[in-house]
Scaffold this motif. Structure first.
Motif, PDB file in Angstrom:
ATOM      1  N   HIS A 150      -8.189  -0.787  -3.334  1.00 55.20           N
ATOM      2  CA  HIS A 150      -8.940  -1.877  -3.959  1.00 55.20           C
ATOM      3  C   HIS A 150      -9.833  -2.499  -2.891  1.00 55.20           C
ATOM      4  O   HIS A 150      -9.427  -3.413  -2.178  1.00 55.20           O
ATOM      5  N   PRO A 151     -11.068  -2.009  -2.740  1.00 53.41           N
ATOM      6  CA  PRO A 151     -11.938  -2.523  -1.678  1.00 53.41           C
ATOM      7  C   PRO A 151     -12.453  -3.918  -2.022  1.00 53.41           C
ATOM      8  O   PRO A 151     -12.999  -4.137  -3.102  1.00 53.41           O
ATOM      9  N   ASP A 200       2.436   1.806  -3.366  1.00 55.86           N
ATOM     10  CA  ASP A 200       1.435   2.303  -4.305  1.00 55.86           C
ATOM     11  C   ASP A 200       1.208   3.806  -4.137  1.00 55.86           C
ATOM     12  O   ASP A 200       1.132   4.555  -5.119  1.00 55.86           O
ATOM     13  N   TYR A 250      -5.906  -8.872  -0.560  1.00 53.95           N
ATOM     14  CA  TYR A 250      -6.578  -8.603  -1.826  1.00 53.95           C
ATOM     15  C   TYR A 250      -6.036  -7.323  -2.456  1.00 53.95           C
ATOM     16  O   TYR A 250      -5.782  -7.270  -3.672  1.00 53.95           O
ATOM     17  N   ASN A 251      -5.839  -6.285  -1.648  1.00 57.36           N
ATOM     18  CA  ASN A 251      -5.305  -5.024  -2.163  1.00 57.36           C
ATOM     19  C   ASN A 251      -3.914  -5.224  -2.750  1.00 57.36           C
ATOM     20  O   ASN A 251      -3.599  -4.712  -3.832  1.00 57.36           O
ATOM     21  N   LEU A 281      -9.577   0.677   1.547  1.00 55.08           N
ATOM     22  CA  LEU A 281      -8.327   0.562   0.793  1.00 55.08           C
ATOM     23  C   LEU A 281      -8.545   0.897  -0.686  1.00 55.08           C
ATOM     24  O   LEU A 281      -9.686   0.866  -1.171  1.00 55.08           O
ATOM     25  N   HIS A 320       0.833  -1.203   0.000  1.00 53.15           N
ATOM     26  CA  HIS A 320       0.000   0.000   0.000  1.00 53.15           C
ATOM     27  C   HIS A 320       0.871   1.258   0.000  1.00 53.15           C
ATOM     28  O   HIS A 320       0.608   2.209  -0.760  1.00 53.15           O
ATOM     29  N   SER A 329      -4.118  -7.233  -6.024  1.00 53.44           N
ATOM     30  CA  SER A 329      -4.684  -6.386  -7.080  1.00 53.44           C
ATOM     31  C   SER A 329      -3.668  -5.357  -7.562  1.00 53.44           C
ATOM     32  O   SER A 329      -3.575  -5.071  -8.766  1.00 53.44           O
ATOM     33  N   LEU A 330      -2.921  -4.780  -6.626  1.00 57.48           N
ATOM     34  CA  LEU A 330      -1.870  -3.844  -7.022  1.00 57.48           C
ATOM     35  C   LEU A 330      -0.829  -4.531  -7.896  1.00 57.48           C
ATOM     36  O   LEU A 330      -0.399  -3.976  -8.920  1.00 57.48           O
ATOM     37  N   ASP A 352     -11.653 -12.403  -3.652  1.00 53.81           N
ATOM     38  CA  ASP A 352     -12.864 -11.590  -3.600  1.00 53.81           C
ATOM     39  C   ASP A 352     -14.100 -12.458  -3.358  1.00 53.81           C
ATOM     40  O   ASP A 352     -14.919 -12.173  -2.465  1.00 53.81           O
ATOM     41  N   LEU A 402      -6.197  -6.499   3.081  1.00 55.74           N
ATOM     42  CA  LEU A 402      -4.862  -6.066   2.663  1.00 55.74           C
ATOM     43  C   LEU A 402      -4.260  -7.021   1.638  1.00 55.74           C
ATOM     44  O   LEU A 402      -3.562  -6.582   0.706  1.00 55.74           O
TER      45      LEU A 402
END
Length: 682
Positions: free
Chosen positions: A539-540, A388, A467-468, A537, A385, A471-472, A497, A465
């Protein structure tokens, strides 16, 4: 702009505020000075010079107190501070530096304290503002040299002293450096007196269950004449005399003023709130307190210089925290990116990247140690995070390419399994964590062998976190034109997800389970703030139709004027207050206690659900902005009691508390200056 924050005015507050309100200065290498507004020592951490020394010493109390008195005609001694003082007229911060004004009869004296950047030195400036042409002052240094966390009841060592040309030097012997002191001014001298031991009772240490009776040692006093229009400056330091005398103390002070003005001048991203730019400017200066160049890690400093970098880290909180991985990554945007210290943000990210072991960044560095401890499941995910956000501000994708092999290895280690039971469950793609005797999430209270909130299993914010991060990584792979890897990560994110939204929803409560698949295979329905990250976040992970129900429950049960409660009132194990001895405090730490840093994720969630709610967000932040003048002046406390009057507790100054308030103020602007948290293609 020269922001001023008034923390005390004679007659405006109760006398107890003189000892309840505190101040803090830091020197950029981990050292600090701190005390109460009224000059009464209440903590073992209160002192004019807590030096940051090379490992294994760490931060060391070198100068505890400077007794100050005005000598009036007739030999009447009037103390300027201490118990029962009536001399203090005002306390304020100017450019983040503490300023006292004392009125005694027709005499008005101003005192300022400063710490030169990257020196273990303190300067105390006295000026005669009103009254006769000159007055006489007495200054008595009082000392207990010890590690800053050591017991105040420890026996005082044998000190040796010397005096040469009004330069006073004191030594406690190996392994401590000498303490050097002098006064620069008109008509000054040092007067030896018989060795004296003054008893001190540390009220806050008593309330927190620690040793609280101690003594400070003194060998004499500095006498000086203070003339109107001229300054006298007391200086104490552990630097060598050559360094100490290389600049006039007045020039040293002007250097610090210039440094602070430059910080304000170069920041075009300074947020504004209803209290005006002064509040935001004060927070920008407060943020500077936590960004440090660690002095003890020689190999790391050499490595950084060889790369053309400089070693940087973030102190999690004052007085007792060191640098923590989780706190650093959460704080990075508010402390470094919004304040336009992008280069230092990169140095910090690279510093922690160099410490990755088994796919994990360190949880913390113990005092006086160069070796990190790795018992954390979320700090590494917060690293993604923070990276990013750095890229969003800087566009430094060359740095992303440099780190990509490390990032890929981190993902791989989490999938296959790393230390402390951190691994992906191949059946549902969710991230599990936990090992007997450890608390691996941010709710990490532990007292002896008792893990208060173990949260073993699949924790809600850990998977948000995860998943975020995945995804990042998928997006970064696309940016780097690696479509096959991007597709693989996208598929993994879709699995996480689907599993999350199927398994974490607590239908009877209308919110998210806190932990699933724990050791007893039960679902934990504890109503905690951790679920807020499922929609806050970039990417929720939470399905959109559930955003508002979760936000509503959080607002109804957890939201306070100072942050979010860590557990809803009425829950089993709920504590309304955070006080008492260590075991009692640890029991309450994440069992209701309000955490100031959670105001940032709350504002993110609020504005994601309702982008038009910026005025509401600004109103919600007023509790914390008002708090800036009411506890440790200019800083944000770590935690607050869970119920009114929401007494501030824990560390008096917390990095992520300052960072997230500063960031939330920007998010609540009608036109935020920070890059959006919403991905281009959500």
């Amino acid at each position: 702009m020269n922001p001023t924050l008034v923390g005390y005015t004679r007659g405006s507050t109760a006398a107890e505020m003189l000892v309840q309100r505190e101040w803090l200065l830091t020197n950029g290498i981990g050292g600090y000075a701190s005390g109460t507004v009224g000059g009464v020592i209440t903590r073992r951490f209160h002192g004019l010079l807590v030096a940051s020394l090379r490992n294994p010493l760490g931060r060391t109390m070198m100068l505890n107190q400077l007794g100050e008195w005005l000598l009036l005609p007739g030999a009447e001694k009037i103390p300027l501070g201490g118990v029962g003082t009536t001399a203090l007229a005002e306390f304020r911060l100017e450019l983040g530096l503490p300023v006292w004004t004392y009125d005694v009869a027709d005499v008005r004296i101003e005192k300022r304290v400063f710490l030169p950047a990257r020196q273990n030195t303190v300067g105390v400036i006295y000026r005669l503002l009103g009254g006769p042409a000159s007055v006489n002052l007495g200054l008595r240094p009082a000392i207990q040299i010890r590690p800053h966390e050591a017991s105040v009841s420890a026996e005082l060592p044998s000190y040796t002293v010397s005096l040469t040309e009004d330069r006073f030097e004191l030594s406690a012997g190996s392994p401590y450096p000498a303490l050097r002191m002098f006064v620069k001014g008109e008509h000054t001298e040092f007067a030896f007196e018989p060795s004296a031991r003054s008893p001190i009772e540390y009220a806050i240490e008593e309330a927190r269950g620690y040793d609280w009776r101690g003594a400070l040692w003194s060998r004499g006093r500095f006498d000086l004449t203070l003339e109107k229009g001229k300054s006298a400056i007391f200086v104490a330091s552990v630097e060598d005399w050559e360094t100490l005398l290389s600049l006039d103390p007045e020039e040293l002070y002007e250097c610090e003023i210039s440094r602070r003005q430059a910080m304000l001048g170069r920041s075009t991203a300074r947020p504004s709130d209803d209290a005006g730019d002064a509040t935001a400017a004060q927070l920008l200066l407060s943020a500077d307190a936590f960004i440090v160049s660690p002095v003890g890690r020689n190999a790391d400093a050499v490595r950084a210089r060889a790369r053309g970098d400089s070693l940087r880290s973030i102190i999690a909180g004052y007085h007792w925290f060191t640098d923590w991985g989780r706190d650093t990554m959460i704080s990075l945007e508010g402390l470094c990116l919004l304040t336009e210290r992008h280069r230092e943000a990169r140095w910090i990210l690279r510093t922690f990247a160099g410490y990755v072991r088994n796919g994990l960044i360190p949880n913390l560095f113990p005092e006086g140690s160069s070796d990190g401890l790795y018992h954390t499941a979320d700090a590494t995910l917060w690293f993604f995070h923070a990276l990013d956000r750095y890229l969003a501000y800087s566009g430094d994708f060359g740095f992303l390419r440099e780190l990509m092999p490390l990032l890929e290895n981190i993902i791989r280690q989490h999938v296959t399994g790393t230390r402390f039971g951190i691994r992906v469950d191949p059946h549902d793609g969710l991230l599990s964590q936990g090992e007997e005797g450890y608390a691996l999430t941010w709710m990490d209270a532990k007292c002896g062998d008792w893990v208060v909130t173990p949260r073993r299993g699949k924790a809600v914010e850990i998977n948000a976190l995860w998943y975020n991060a995945v995804s990042l990584m998928a997006g970064w792979m696309k940016d780097l034109e690696r479509p096959a890897d991007a597709d693989e990560l996208t598929a993994r994110a879709k699995q996480v997800d689907a599993s999350f939204n199927e398994r974490f929803w607590f239908n009877d409560g209308g919110y998210l389970y806190d932990v699933i698949d724990g050791p007893d295979a039960k679902l934990d329905p504890a109503l905690r703030p951790n679920q807020i990250f499922a929609l806050s976040l970039p990417h929720p992970i939470l399905n959109r139709e559930r955003w508002r129900p979760v936000l509503t429950v959080v607002e109804q049960k957890l939201l306070t004027p100072f942050g979010l409660r860590s557990l809803a009132p009425g829950s089993p194990g709920y504590y309304p207050n955070y006080h008492g001895n260590l075991r009692t405090r640890d029991a309450a730490y994440h069992q209701g206690t309000v955490w100031s840093w959670l105001i940032g994720p709350y504002v993110d969630a609020l504005l994601r659900v309702d982008p038009s709610a910026r005025a509401r967000a600004r109103a919600q932040l007023r509790g914390l902005t008002d708090h800036l003048a009411r506890s440790c002046i200019g800083q944000v406390a770590e935690v607050f009691d869970a119920e009114e009057p929401f007494q501030p507790r824990g560390c008096v100054a917390q990095a992520w508390g300052v960072a997230e308030l500063y960031r939330a103020l920007d998010r609540a602007r009608e036109t935020p200056r920070a890059p959006s948290l919403i991905p281009p293609n959500p």
